[in-house]
Design an enzyme around this catalytic site. Structure first.
Site, PDB file in Angstrom:
ATOM      1  CG  ASP A   1     -35.484 -11.967  -4.966  1.00  0.00           C
ATOM      2  OD1 ASP A   1     -35.374 -10.915  -5.627  1.00  0.00           O
ATOM      3  OD2 ASP A   1     -35.891 -13.024  -5.472  1.00  0.00           O
TER       4      ASP A   1
ATOM      5  CG  HIS B   1     -25.119 -14.426  -8.284  1.00  0.00           C
ATOM      6  ND1 HIS B   1     -25.360 -13.202  -8.870  1.00  0.00           N
ATOM      7  CD2 HIS B   1     -24.200 -15.028  -9.079  1.00  0.00           C
ATOM      8  CE1 HIS B   1     -24.587 -13.071  -9.948  1.00  0.00           C
ATOM      9  NE2 HIS B   1     -23.888 -14.173 -10.098  1.00  0.00           N
TER      10      HIS B   1
ATOM     11  NE  ARG C   1     -28.868  -7.369  -0.710  1.00  0.00           N
ATOM     12  CZ  ARG C   1     -28.148  -8.144  -1.532  1.00  0.00           C
ATOM     13  NH1 ARG C   1     -26.849  -8.310  -1.306  1.00  0.00           N
ATOM     14  NH2 ARG C   1     -28.697  -8.750  -2.546  1.00  0.00           N
TER      15      ARG C   1
END
Ligand code: OAD
Length: 250
Positions: free
Chosen positions: A109, A124, A75
């Site tokens: 991200d 998060h 990821r």
């Protein structure tokens, strides 16, 4: 010169123009147009192919840290290739146009910061940060390990993990408290690209609406938060957000 069909009713434009504090809650959907898969979208959802409990949970980390490390490394590699899209950029512009702006994101991200957003609350965590399991030592370099293994902390020797909230783990307390305060004091909240099924983040729009904030949802699909919103804008954030900023702050 094509005249753009107005996105927002006049009273919503007025409300946003006079808003002293705008809060925004974003989810994976705002990064979809940057090529990062969402979690639950049928065609691109990561979870469609993987069981999150097997990959992104404290149990998985304890039982198979190498698998969790590999999953997040994959990821992380997708995130490293991604660039902010017009939706992220519009939010960074909006922050400069309102007296107080709080961007609350469930995403890990870092694209909001890359787009220029200054005040970002990462509920998060952030996938580009690495810590150790035992003491959360921040680690930026580690000894390479064999495939299927997780690297070790150079300080204490415990295995490394991404600095993100795994399923079932608590959110960073101070970050969530700031998100809560913003939801309790904002004049408007934009809810963008989230399926609204993961708590406590999904409770924030209701808290905002309860205290009188105008709540606007931006999402191609209906979600449980659609009923909370005063206005739902059905479409991709990368198109809707620039049009919204142009209409409210020409
Ligand atoms: P989801 O994958 O659950 O939801 C993504 C949402 O984005 C869906 O409602 C889509 O309809 C919408 N969407 C897709 N493309 C979009 C676009 N171009 N513009 C706007 N919206 C779009 O992702 P989240 O709601 O962010 O938590 O998931 C919440 C949390 O669940 C994640 O932070 C993660 C996951 O478990 C942890 O890992 C702790």
């Amino acid at each position: 010169m094509t005249t753009e069909r107005p996105l927002l009713p006049a009273e919503v434009v007025r409300w946003l123009r006079k808003a002293q504090h705008v809060a925004v809650l974003t989810g994976a959907g705002i990064s979809a147009e940057s090529g990062i898969p969402t979690f639950r979208d049928a065609q691109t959802g990561l979870w469609a192919r993987y069981d999150p409990r097997a990959l992104a949970s404290p149990e998985a980390l304890a039982n198979n840290p190498g698998l969790v490390w590999a999953w997040y490394a994959w990821r992380r590699q997708k995130v490293a290739q991604a660039r902010p899209n017009p939706g992220h950029i519009a939010l960074a512009k909006m922050e400069r146009l309102v007296p107080r702006f709080t961007l609350i994101t469930q995403n890990v991200d870092g694209l909001h910061q890359q787009a220029g957003s200054q005040h970002v609350l990462e509920l998060h965590g952030n996938i580009m940060r690495t810590v150790c399991v035992a003491h959360r030592h921040p680690v930026s370099h580690w000894e390479p390990v064999a495939e299927g293994e997780a690297p070790k902390c150079p300080i204490c020797g415990s295995v490394l993990r991404p600095d993100v909230v795994l399923f079932g783990e608590n959110l960073p307390h101070d970050v969530f408290q700031q998100a809560l305060e913003a939801s309790q004091t904002c004049d408007a909240m934009l809810v963008i690209g989230t399926s609204g099924v993961v708590y406590p983040a999904a409770a924030l729009p209701d808290i905002a609406r309860e205290q009188g904030a105008l709540v606007i949802e931006i999402n191609p699909q209906a979600t449980p938060l659609s009923d909370v919103a005063d206005l739902t804008l059905r479409g991709p954030a990368g198109e809707i957000l620039p049009a919204l900023v142009r209409q409210v702050w020409p």
